[in-house]
Design a protein around this motif. Structure first.
Motif, PDB file in Angstrom:
ATOM      1  N   GLN A   1      81.494  77.397  38.715  1.00 58.96           N
ATOM      2  CA  GLN A   1      80.386  78.267  38.294  1.00 58.96           C
ATOM      3  C   GLN A   1      79.247  77.488  37.635  1.00 58.96           C
ATOM      4  OE1 GLN A   1      83.103  77.726  36.612  1.00 58.96           O
ATOM      5  NE2 GLN A   1      82.804  77.963  34.417  1.00 58.96           N
ATOM      6  N   LYS A   2      79.445  76.185  37.421  1.00 60.24           N
ATOM      7  CA  LYS A   2      78.408  75.423  36.714  1.00 60.24           C
ATOM      8  C   LYS A   2      77.525  74.645  37.667  1.00 60.24           C
ATOM      9  CE  LYS A   2      79.862  75.037  32.007  1.00 60.24           C
ATOM     10  NZ  LYS A   2      80.979  74.403  31.315  1.00 60.24           N
ATOM     11  N   SER A   3      76.250  74.544  37.313  1.00 61.47           N
ATOM     12  CA  SER A   3      75.372  73.751  38.157  1.00 61.47           C
ATOM     13  C   SER A   3      75.487  72.276  37.787  1.00 61.47           C
ATOM     14  CB  SER A   3      73.943  74.264  38.075  1.00 61.47           C
ATOM     15  OG  SER A   3      73.623  74.589  36.772  1.00 61.47           O
ATOM     16  N   GLY A   4      74.809  71.468  38.547  1.00 62.20           N
ATOM     17  CA  GLY A   4      74.896  70.024  38.352  1.00 62.20           C
ATOM     18  C   GLY A   4      75.509  69.371  39.572  1.00 62.20           C
ATOM     19  N   VAL A   5      75.194  68.096  39.756  1.00 58.97           N
ATOM     20  CA  VAL A   5      75.734  67.375  40.903  1.00 58.97           C
ATOM     21  C   VAL A   5      77.106  66.806  40.556  1.00 58.97           C
ATOM     22  CG1 VAL A   5      73.441  66.762  41.786  1.00 58.97           C
ATOM     23  CG2 VAL A   5      74.625  65.187  40.242  1.00 58.97           C
ATOM     24  N   SER A   6      77.872  66.486  41.592  1.00 62.41           N
ATOM     25  CA  SER A   6      79.162  65.835  41.371  1.00 62.41           C
ATOM     26  C   SER A   6      78.908  64.388  40.934  1.00 62.41           C
ATOM     27  CB  SER A   6      79.963  65.844  42.668  1.00 62.41           C
ATOM     28  OG  SER A   6      79.302  65.028  43.612  1.00 62.41           O
ATOM     29  N   GLU A   7      79.920  63.758  40.383  1.00 61.68           N
ATOM     30  CA  GLU A   7      79.766  62.369  39.935  1.00 61.68           C
ATOM     31  C   GLU A   7      79.298  61.458  41.080  1.00 61.68           C
ATOM     32  OE1 GLU A   7      82.860  60.672  37.482  1.00 61.68           O
ATOM     33  OE2 GLU A   7      83.393  62.642  36.689  1.00 61.68           O
ATOM     34  N   GLU A   8      79.855  61.699  42.282  1.00 61.11           N
ATOM     35  CA  GLU A   8      79.507  60.850  43.426  1.00 61.11           C
ATOM     36  C   GLU A   8      78.045  61.016  43.845  1.00 61.11           C
ATOM     37  OE1 GLU A   8      83.066  62.011  42.607  1.00 61.11           O
ATOM     38  OE2 GLU A   8      82.113  63.420  43.973  1.00 61.11           O
TER      39      GLU A   8
ATOM     40  N   ALA B   1      79.896  56.997  30.866  1.00 57.52           N
ATOM     41  CA  ALA B   1      80.254  55.921  31.797  1.00 57.52           C
ATOM     42  C   ALA B   1      79.315  55.926  33.008  1.00 57.52           C
ATOM     43  CB  ALA B   1      81.706  56.076  32.245  1.00 57.52           C
ATOM     44  N   LEU B   2      78.989  57.119  33.506  1.00 62.66           N
ATOM     45  CA  LEU B   2      78.054  57.207  34.637  1.00 62.66           C
ATOM     46  C   LEU B   2      76.676  56.666  34.241  1.00 62.66           C
ATOM     47  CD1 LEU B   2      78.717  60.807  36.009  1.00 62.66           C
ATOM     48  CD2 LEU B   2      78.961  58.668  37.287  1.00 62.66           C
ATOM     49  N   TYR B   3      76.274  57.011  33.038  1.00 67.12           N
ATOM     50  CA  TYR B   3      74.981  56.560  32.499  1.00 67.12           C
ATOM     51  C   TYR B   3      74.957  55.029  32.436  1.00 67.12           C
ATOM     52  CZ  TYR B   3      71.400  56.383  28.692  1.00 67.12           C
ATOM     53  OH  TYR B   3      70.312  56.140  27.882  1.00 67.12           O
ATOM     54  N   GLN B   4      76.044  54.449  31.952  1.00 63.24           N
ATOM     55  CA  GLN B   4      76.114  52.983  31.859  1.00 63.24           C
ATOM     56  C   GLN B   4      76.141  52.340  33.242  1.00 63.24           C
ATOM     57  OE1 GLN B   4      79.495  52.682  29.274  1.00 63.24           O
ATOM     58  NE2 GLN B   4      78.286  53.431  27.539  1.00 63.24           N
ATOM     59  N   GLN B   5      76.794  53.029  34.202  1.00 63.81           N
ATOM     60  CA  GLN B   5      76.797  52.483  35.565  1.00 63.81           C
ATOM     61  C   GLN B   5      75.394  52.425  36.139  1.00 63.81           C
ATOM     62  OE1 GLN B   5      79.429  54.716  38.171  1.00 63.81           O
ATOM     63  NE2 GLN B   5      81.122  54.437  36.743  1.00 63.81           N
ATOM     64  N   LEU B   6      74.629  53.494  35.896  1.00 61.76           N
ATOM     65  CA  LEU B   6      73.249  53.499  36.395  1.00 61.76           C
ATOM     66  C   LEU B   6      72.454  52.389  35.724  1.00 61.76           C
ATOM     67  CD1 LEU B   6      72.277  57.304  36.515  1.00 61.76           C
ATOM     68  CD2 LEU B   6      72.712  55.811  38.449  1.00 61.76           C
TER      69      LEU B   6
ATOM     70  N   ALA C   1      73.582  49.642  34.572  1.00 60.23           N
ATOM     71  CA  ALA C   1      74.046  48.353  35.111  1.00 60.23           C
ATOM     72  C   ALA C   1      73.443  48.078  36.487  1.00 60.23           C
ATOM     73  CB  ALA C   1      75.568  48.339  35.188  1.00 60.23           C
ATOM     74  N   GLN C   2      73.076  49.155  37.199  1.00 63.01           N
ATOM     75  CA  GLN C   2      72.439  48.991  38.518  1.00 63.01           C
ATOM     76  C   GLN C   2      70.939  48.774  38.395  1.00 63.01           C
ATOM     77  OE1 GLN C   2      73.818  50.453  41.793  1.00 63.01           O
ATOM     78  NE2 GLN C   2      75.758  51.264  41.070  1.00 63.01           N
ATOM     79  N   GLY C   3      70.448  48.686  37.173  1.00 66.90           N
ATOM     80  CA  GLY C   3      69.033  48.397  36.995  1.00 66.90           C
ATOM     81  C   GLY C   3      68.171  49.596  36.649  1.00 66.90           C
ATOM     82  N   TYR C   4      68.749  50.757  36.557  1.00 61.68           N
ATOM     83  CA  TYR C   4      67.965  51.934  36.156  1.00 61.68           C
ATOM     84  C   TYR C   4      67.647  51.837  34.672  1.00 61.68           C
ATOM     85  CZ  TYR C   4      68.873  54.182  40.593  1.00 61.68           C
ATOM     86  OH  TYR C   4      68.907  54.472  41.928  1.00 61.68           O
ATOM     87  N   CYS C   5      66.388  52.052  34.349  1.00 63.67           N
ATOM     88  CA  CYS C   5      65.951  51.919  32.966  1.00 63.67           C
ATOM     89  C   CYS C   5      65.981  53.319  32.334  1.00 63.67           C
ATOM     90  CB  CYS C   5      64.546  51.342  32.974  1.00 63.67           C
ATOM     91  SG  CYS C   5      63.910  51.050  31.359  1.00 63.67           S
ATOM     92  N   LEU C   6      67.090  53.659  31.743  1.00 65.85           N
ATOM     93  CA  LEU C   6      67.299  55.011  31.212  1.00 65.85           C
ATOM     94  C   LEU C   6      67.429  54.963  29.701  1.00 65.85           C
ATOM     95  CD1 LEU C   6      70.073  56.183  33.727  1.00 65.85           C
ATOM     96  CD2 LEU C   6      67.583  56.410  33.960  1.00 65.85           C
ATOM     97  N   ASP C   7      67.012  56.041  29.038  1.00 65.09           N
ATOM     98  CA  ASP C   7      67.143  56.067  27.578  1.00 65.09           C
ATOM     99  C   ASP C   7      67.678  57.391  27.044  1.00 65.09           C
ATOM    100  OD1 ASP C   7      64.988  57.769  27.926  1.00 65.09           O
ATOM    101  OD2 ASP C   7      63.538  56.494  26.875  1.00 65.09           O
ATOM    102  N   THR C   8      68.078  58.297  27.936  1.00 68.59           N
ATOM    103  CA  THR C   8      68.451  59.628  27.455  1.00 68.59           C
ATOM    104  C   THR C   8      69.800  60.090  27.988  1.00 68.59           C
ATOM    105  OG1 THR C   8      66.109  60.198  27.323  1.00 68.59           O
ATOM    106  CG2 THR C   8      67.679  62.027  27.251  1.00 68.59           C
ATOM    107  N   LEU C   9      70.711  60.272  27.064  1.00 69.55           N
ATOM    108  CA  LEU C   9      72.004  60.855  27.389  1.00 69.55           C
ATOM    109  C   LEU C   9      72.025  62.197  26.655  1.00 69.55           C
ATOM    110  CD1 LEU C   9      74.612  60.370  28.908  1.00 69.55           C
ATOM    111  CD2 LEU C   9      75.373  58.906  27.043  1.00 69.55           C
ATOM    112  N   SER C  10      71.705  63.258  27.435  1.00 66.60           N
ATOM    113  CA  SER C  10      71.528  64.598  26.866  1.00 66.60           C
ATOM    114  C   SER C  10      72.866  65.320  26.907  1.00 66.60           C
ATOM    115  CB  SER C  10      70.459  65.338  27.690  1.00 66.60           C
ATOM    116  OG  SER C  10      70.429  66.719  27.392  1.00 66.60           O
TER     117      SER C  10
END
Ligand SMILES: *Cc1c(COP(=O)(O)O)cnc(C)c1O
Length: 231
Positions: free
Chosen positions: A135-142, A184-189, A191-200
């Motif tokens: 029932q929840k929105s959002g994408v799967s981890e993959e 962990a997903l955030y850290q993986q991104l 590590a792939q070079g994505y410049c992220l600053d927000t874990l909401s």
């Protein structure tokens, strides 16, 4: 809820945030408080603003636009609800952030419609259905990495990070385990070079566990404003 209660709630939560930052060895000031005003009036928003809150989150476009129109303060508005295709234009034009991005088609519309009105990209977080609840929105981890790649290619959007609403549980260890998956997903991104600053991540019922796992933005409604008001 009256102004004084809203303000004392904010003072209390701010103090708790500082305490949790220390407890979990987080940098002081690294956790931002986003006030979820979705069920509350403009007067409640103004009371929170008087207590120093600058960032507010809404989940219904029309309800939010009504408040924005009447609001004289310069606030930062975050959209946290499900994004329907027929609402992307209003969202792109009136919000600074969207935490609930989950589809490429929506991302493309938001980007185009943002570029038509502003040179400043719309900040977005990809929403992840971290507990795989139907029932929840959002994408799967993959699906996070493919969507992140698509979003990066859109000039009207700036990918800031990830958002999730985990399965509700009172068990602190379970709350942490779910937030840890998003972290962990955030850290993986990253590590792939994505410049992220927000874990909401983290709401009234579970935000200390989110802080323990690295949340940079917690979304708090009930603890600030009280329960849903009939308007
Ligand atoms: C309503 C809502 C919140 C706030 O929840 P509370 O339990 O009232 O703190 C946070 N995030 C999202 C996405 C929401 O819809």
């Amino acid at each position: 809820m009256n102004t004084a209660s809203i303000q004392s709630n904010i003072t209390r939560i701010r103090k708790q945030i500082c305490e949790e930052e220390v407890r979990y060895h987080r940098q002081p000031g690294s956790v931002q408080l986003l006030a979820v005003s979705k069920y509350h009036s403009l007067a409640a928003i103004e009371a929170a603003h008087a207590a120093g809150i600058e960032q507010f989150a809404e989940s219904q476009v029309q309800v939010a636009l009504d408040k924005m129109e009447r609001c004289t303060a310069s606030l930062t508005w975050h959209f946290i609800g499900g994004v329907q295709a027929n609402k992307t234009k209003a969202i792109a034009e009136h919000f600074a952030w969207v935490h609930s991005l989950a589809r490429e088609k929506i991302a493309r519309r938001l980007s185009e419609q943002r570029l038509a009105v502003s040179e400043i990209p719309l900040n977005v977080c990809i929403q992840v259905n971290i507990s795989n609840e139907p029932q929840k929105s959002g994408v799967s981890e993959e699906a996070v990495l493919p969507l992140a790649e698509q979003v990066m290619a859109l000039p009207g959007l700036r990918l800031r990070g990830l958002m999730a609403i985990p399965r509700s549980t009172k068990q602190f260890a379970e709350q942490r385990a779910q937030f840890r998956r998003l972290a962990a997903l955030y850290q993986q991104l990253q590590a792939q070079g994505y410049c992220l600053d927000t874990l909401s991540m983290g709401m009234s019922a579970d935000w200390p566990a989110a802080v323990a796992e690295g949340a940079t933005m917690i979304r708090v409604g009930t603890d600030i404003f009280g329960k849903k008001q009939e308007r």
